[in-house]
Write a protein that holds these residues in place. Structure first.
Motif, mmCIF file in Angstrom:
data_model
loop_
_atom_site.group_PDB
_atom_site.id
_atom_site.type_symbol
_atom_site.label_atom_id
_atom_site.label_comp_id
_atom_site.label_asym_id
_atom_site.label_seq_id
_atom_site.Cartn_x
_atom_site.Cartn_y
_atom_site.Cartn_z
ATOM 1 N N THR A 103 6.118 0.680 -3.670
ATOM 2 C CA THR A 103 7.150 1.509 -3.041
ATOM 3 C C THR A 103 8.318 1.732 -3.979
ATOM 4 O O THR A 103 8.822 0.805 -4.605
ATOM 5 C CB THR A 103 7.652 0.855 -1.742
ATOM 6 O OG1 THR A 103 6.541 0.617 -0.872
ATOM 7 C CG2 THR A 103 8.649 1.739 -1.035
ATOM 8 N N GLY A 151 0.699 5.146 -3.803
ATOM 9 C CA GLY A 151 2.114 4.788 -3.860
ATOM 10 C C GLY A 151 2.916 5.453 -2.757
ATOM 11 O O GLY A 151 2.455 6.372 -2.081
ATOM 12 N N ARG A 152 4.113 4.971 -2.551
ATOM 13 C CA ARG A 152 4.975 5.512 -1.495
ATOM 14 C C ARG A 152 6.399 5.660 -2.008
ATOM 15 O O ARG A 152 6.889 4.830 -2.767
ATOM 16 C CB ARG A 152 4.961 4.598 -0.280
ATOM 17 C CG ARG A 152 6.020 4.942 0.763
ATOM 18 C CD ARG A 152 6.013 3.993 1.935
ATOM 19 N NE ARG A 152 4.928 4.282 2.857
ATOM 20 C CZ ARG A 152 4.779 3.668 4.022
ATOM 21 N NH1 ARG A 152 5.609 2.726 4.388
ATOM 22 N NH2 ARG A 152 3.785 3.982 4.815
ATOM 23 N N ILE A 153 7.052 6.731 -1.562
ATOM 24 C CA ILE A 153 8.486 6.924 -1.786
ATOM 25 C C ILE A 153 9.174 6.828 -0.428
ATOM 26 O O ILE A 153 8.733 7.449 0.544
ATOM 27 C CB ILE A 153 8.781 8.292 -2.433
ATOM 28 C CG1 ILE A 153 8.245 8.330 -3.868
ATOM 29 C CG2 ILE A 153 10.293 8.574 -2.426
ATOM 30 C CD1 ILE A 153 8.375 9.692 -4.520
ATOM 31 N N VAL A 213 5.452 10.070 1.472
ATOM 32 C CA VAL A 213 6.912 10.105 1.374
ATOM 33 C C VAL A 213 7.474 9.936 2.778
ATOM 34 O O VAL A 213 7.125 10.695 3.701
ATOM 35 C CB VAL A 213 7.422 11.413 0.754
ATOM 36 C CG1 VAL A 213 8.958 11.417 0.728
ATOM 37 C CG2 VAL A 213 6.866 11.617 -0.638
ATOM 38 N N VAL A 269 1.719 8.922 -6.111
ATOM 39 C CA VAL A 269 2.350 8.833 -4.795
ATOM 40 C C VAL A 269 1.525 9.631 -3.798
ATOM 41 O O VAL A 269 1.128 10.770 -4.083
ATOM 42 C CB VAL A 269 3.796 9.378 -4.831
ATOM 43 C CG1 VAL A 269 4.380 9.445 -3.425
ATOM 44 C CG2 VAL A 269 4.664 8.526 -5.730
#
Length: 290
Positions: free
Chosen positions: A110, A77-79, A166, A163
């Motif tokens: 995201t 996952g990505r922030i 970032v 995640v």
């Protein structure tokens, strides 16, 4: 004629009031941009100090098999942290940032952290997944508080897992459009970019190396977030300064137009009064012509 003249006078007064408001907003924007720029040296000095501490700690790594810590859990996952404007009159400032943030998602799941309510509204309208939102600062002195809240929210989310990356987007100050957008990767944290301190007396430590490096990395990320907040705040106010400068030019053009119209109408009114007085002057007191 007098009705037209009074109408133009009312419009002229209104535009003059608007010119005063635009001038005040322009001055406030310039002052806030300068205030933000003045604080950048302090936060950058702090970041340099932490960077030196990381470099010194990395010299101990050879004797520690644990190595550098992984601050983000590798689950795909990505922030994306997006710093936008809180107030209006900034042109397409927010639209550019939101569009750039949207392009960061790709095939990854995201989540977006938005600073600046106006940017968040645009993102919601586009269907972007906002996990956290906070107002942008109104004064540069509020930067540490926002940095604390943003850092706390980020690490609370990281603690839940899911995640592995970032990214942060923010604008940098410049006096013209379009804005320049900076994209930084905060996590995974790149320890290799820090120069190791030259050999000498080893620093004294009371924490295991991975924990020490993790703490220093967190502090360094905090300084990066604070610097980005200041840069974004300065950029927002410079965008507003640019917009108010354009508005001031338009207001001055309108003032010149209305002033010219007022003078023409006033001259026509004076001419009409003179003609009327002249017509009355050629008449006899009893109403007969001479």
């Amino acid at each position: 004629m007098s009705d037209k003249l009074s109408d133009v006078q009312a419009r002229l007064d209104s535009v003059q009031d608007l010119a005063a408001v635009v001038g005040a907003m322009r001055g406030i924007a310039a002052a806030r941009a300068r205030e933000a720029r003045a604080r950048l040296d302090g936060i950058r000095t702090c970041a340099d100090t932490i960077a030196q501490a990381i470099g010194a700690a990395l010299t101990l790594e050879q004797g520690d098999s644990a190595g550098t810590p992984d601050l983000a859990r590798a689950n795909g996952g990505r922030i994306v942290i997006v710093l936008c404007a809180e107030q209006g009159f900034v042109g397409a400032f927010n639209e550019h940032l939101v569009a750039a943030a949207e392009r960061q998602s790709g095939a990854r799941a995201t989540e977006y952290f938005f600073v600046g309510d106006r940017g968040a509204l645009i993102a919601k309208a586009r269907g972007m997944r906002i996990a956290w939102c906070a107002p942008m600062i109104a004064h540069a002195s509020e930067m540490p508080g926002l940095g604390d809240r943003l850092t706390d929210a980020l690490y609370r989310r990281l603690a839940r897992g899911g995640v592995d990356r970032v990214t942060m987007l923010h604008a940098t100050p410049q006096a013209t459009e379009p804005i320049e957008i900076v994209i930084k990767t905060l996590l995974p944290f790149d320890f290799s970019r820090f120069a190791r301190t030259a050999a000498g007396q080893a620093p004294l430590t009371t924490l295991p190396l991975p924990r020490l490096l993790a703490r220093l990395a967190e502090e360094y990320i905090y300084t990066q977030l604070c610097e980005a907040v200041l840069l974004s705040f300065a950029a927002e106010n410079e965008a507003r300064l640019f917009a108010m400068t354009s508005a001031q030019h338009n207001v001055r053009t309108k003032l010149a137009e209305l002033t010219g119209q007022y003078r023409r109408l006033r001259q026509e009114e004076i001419t009409a009064e003179i003609i009327e007085l002249s017509a009355q002057g050629v008449a006899e007191p009893d109403g007969h012509e001479r």
